[in-house]
Design a protein around this motif. Structure first.
Motif, PDB file in Angstrom:
ATOM      1  N   MET A 189       0.851  -1.172   0.000  1.00 57.34           N
ATOM      2  CA  MET A 189       0.000   0.000   0.000  1.00 57.34           C
ATOM      3  C   MET A 189       0.897   1.236   0.000  1.00 57.34           C
ATOM      4  N   ASN A 190       0.697   2.117  -0.981  1.00 58.44           N
ATOM      5  CA  ASN A 190       1.535   3.310  -1.029  1.00 58.44           C
ATOM      6  C   ASN A 190       1.005   4.394  -0.098  1.00 58.44           C
ATOM      7  N   VAL A 191       1.769   5.460   0.042  1.00 58.38           N
ATOM      8  CA  VAL A 191       1.442   6.505   1.001  1.00 58.38           C
ATOM      9  C   VAL A 191       0.132   7.209   0.642  1.00 58.38           C
ATOM     10  N   PHE A 192      -0.178   7.298  -0.641  1.00 58.27           N
ATOM     11  CA  PHE A 192      -1.424   7.954  -1.045  1.00 58.27           C
ATOM     12  C   PHE A 192      -2.636   7.094  -0.691  1.00 58.27           C
ATOM     13  N   GLU A 193      -2.527   5.803  -0.904  1.00 55.76           N
ATOM     14  CA  GLU A 193      -3.621   4.903  -0.525  1.00 55.76           C
ATOM     15  C   GLU A 193      -3.867   4.950   0.979  1.00 55.76           C
ATOM     16  N   LYS A 194      -2.781   5.016   1.750  1.00 53.74           N
ATOM     17  CA  LYS A 194      -2.914   5.114   3.208  1.00 53.74           C
ATOM     18  C   LYS A 194      -3.640   6.403   3.589  1.00 53.74           C
ATOM     19  N   THR A 195      -3.261   7.498   2.951  1.00 54.88           N
ATOM     20  CA  THR A 195      -3.880   8.790   3.254  1.00 54.88           C
ATOM     21  C   THR A 195      -5.351   8.784   2.876  1.00 54.88           C
ATOM     22  N   PHE A 196      -5.669   8.244   1.695  1.00 52.70           N
ATOM     23  CA  PHE A 196      -7.066   8.177   1.266  1.00 52.70           C
ATOM     24  C   PHE A 196      -7.892   7.335   2.235  1.00 52.70           C
TER      25      PHE A 196
ATOM     26  N   GLN B  96      -6.257  17.241  -0.671  1.00 50.73           N
ATOM     27  CA  GLN B  96      -4.849  17.587  -0.804  1.00 50.73           C
ATOM     28  C   GLN B  96      -4.045  16.381  -1.298  1.00 50.73           C
ATOM     29  N   ALA B  97      -4.312  15.205  -0.764  1.00 50.48           N
ATOM     30  CA  ALA B  97      -3.616  13.995  -1.213  1.00 50.48           C
ATOM     31  C   ALA B  97      -3.963  13.697  -2.674  1.00 50.48           C
ATOM     32  N   ARG B  98      -5.208  13.927  -3.053  1.00 55.13           N
ATOM     33  CA  ARG B  98      -5.625  13.709  -4.444  1.00 55.13           C
ATOM     34  C   ARG B  98      -4.873  14.654  -5.379  1.00 55.13           C
ATOM     35  N   ARG B  99      -4.740  15.922  -4.991  1.00 51.74           N
ATOM     36  CA  ARG B  99      -4.005  16.888  -5.821  1.00 51.74           C
ATOM     37  C   ARG B  99      -2.525  16.502  -5.919  1.00 51.74           C
ATOM     38  N   MET B 100      -1.951  16.065  -4.807  1.00 56.49           N
ATOM     39  CA  MET B 100      -0.544  15.658  -4.829  1.00 56.49           C
ATOM     40  C   MET B 100      -0.347  14.437  -5.725  1.00 56.49           C
ATOM     41  N   TYR B 101      -1.260  13.493  -5.642  1.00 55.71           N
ATOM     42  CA  TYR B 101      -1.182  12.280  -6.465  1.00 55.71           C
ATOM     43  C   TYR B 101      -1.312  12.643  -7.937  1.00 55.71           C
ATOM     44  N   SER B 102      -2.232  13.549  -8.242  1.00 54.07           N
ATOM     45  CA  SER B 102      -2.420  13.993  -9.621  1.00 54.07           C
ATOM     46  C   SER B 102      -1.171  14.696 -10.141  1.00 54.07           C
ATOM     47  N   SER B 103      -0.558  15.535  -9.318  1.00 53.39           N
ATOM     48  CA  SER B 103       0.675  16.221  -9.710  1.00 53.39           C
ATOM     49  C   SER B 103       1.809  15.226  -9.941  1.00 53.39           C
ATOM     50  N   LEU B 104       1.882  14.209  -9.104  1.00 51.12           N
ATOM     51  CA  LEU B 104       2.907  13.181  -9.270  1.00 51.12           C
ATOM     52  C   LEU B 104       2.724  12.443 -10.589  1.00 51.12           C
TER      53      LEU B 104
END
Length: 138
Positions: free
Chosen positions: A1-8, A124-132
């Motif tokens: 599980m990556n950090v974005f999935e954990k945050t979501f 915020q996590a969604r925006r960061m993931y999209s930027s990545l």
């Protein structure tokens, strides 16, 4: 599980818990004038892992918040002298509910702000993931 999935997962579990809390507050407010109604309070519990999300939890699974059992308040009922009310006892006392409207409004405000904080973290996590993803595509 990556950090974005954990945050979501973390943000979604917080929003789910606060939704349950808001529903309970709404029930309490709706029944504030119902004789004999006991105030309900939602408890929260920590859940390690991501059970029910995408498989069994592991060492890297986040600590989620889950609504626990609903507890009935044991505060005494309010008493009103109403000798002609059909639910009054032999002394003419009518037991009301033990819901304090001001406490319920404060709980609703707190739950709403907590929900907004979790939603902000999710966005915020969604925006960061999209930027990545945009950076990877370049």
């Amino acid at each position: 599980m990556n950090v974005f999935e954990k945050t979501f997962s973390l943000a979604a579990s917080g929003m789910d818990a606060q939704t349950k809390r808001l529903q309970t507050v709404g029930e309490n407010l709706a029944n504030a004038d119902t004789p004999g109604y006991r105030r309900k309070v939602v408890s929260f519990e920590a859940s390690y892992g991501n059970e029910g999300l995408s498989g069994p939890g592991g060492a890297d699974a986040p600590q989620l918040v889950k609504p626990g059992e609903t507890i009935l308040s044991n505060k005494p009922f309010s008493e009103t002298y109403a000798p002609f009310h059909p639910l009054a006892d032999e002394r003419g006392i009518l037991e009301g509910s033990n819901v304090n409207t001001m406490i319920e409004l404060a709980d609703a405000s707190e739950a709403g702000r907590s929900y907004e904080a979790n939603l902000s973290m999710f966005n915020q996590a969604r925006r960061m993931y999209s930027s990545l993803l945009d950076l990877i595509r370049r």
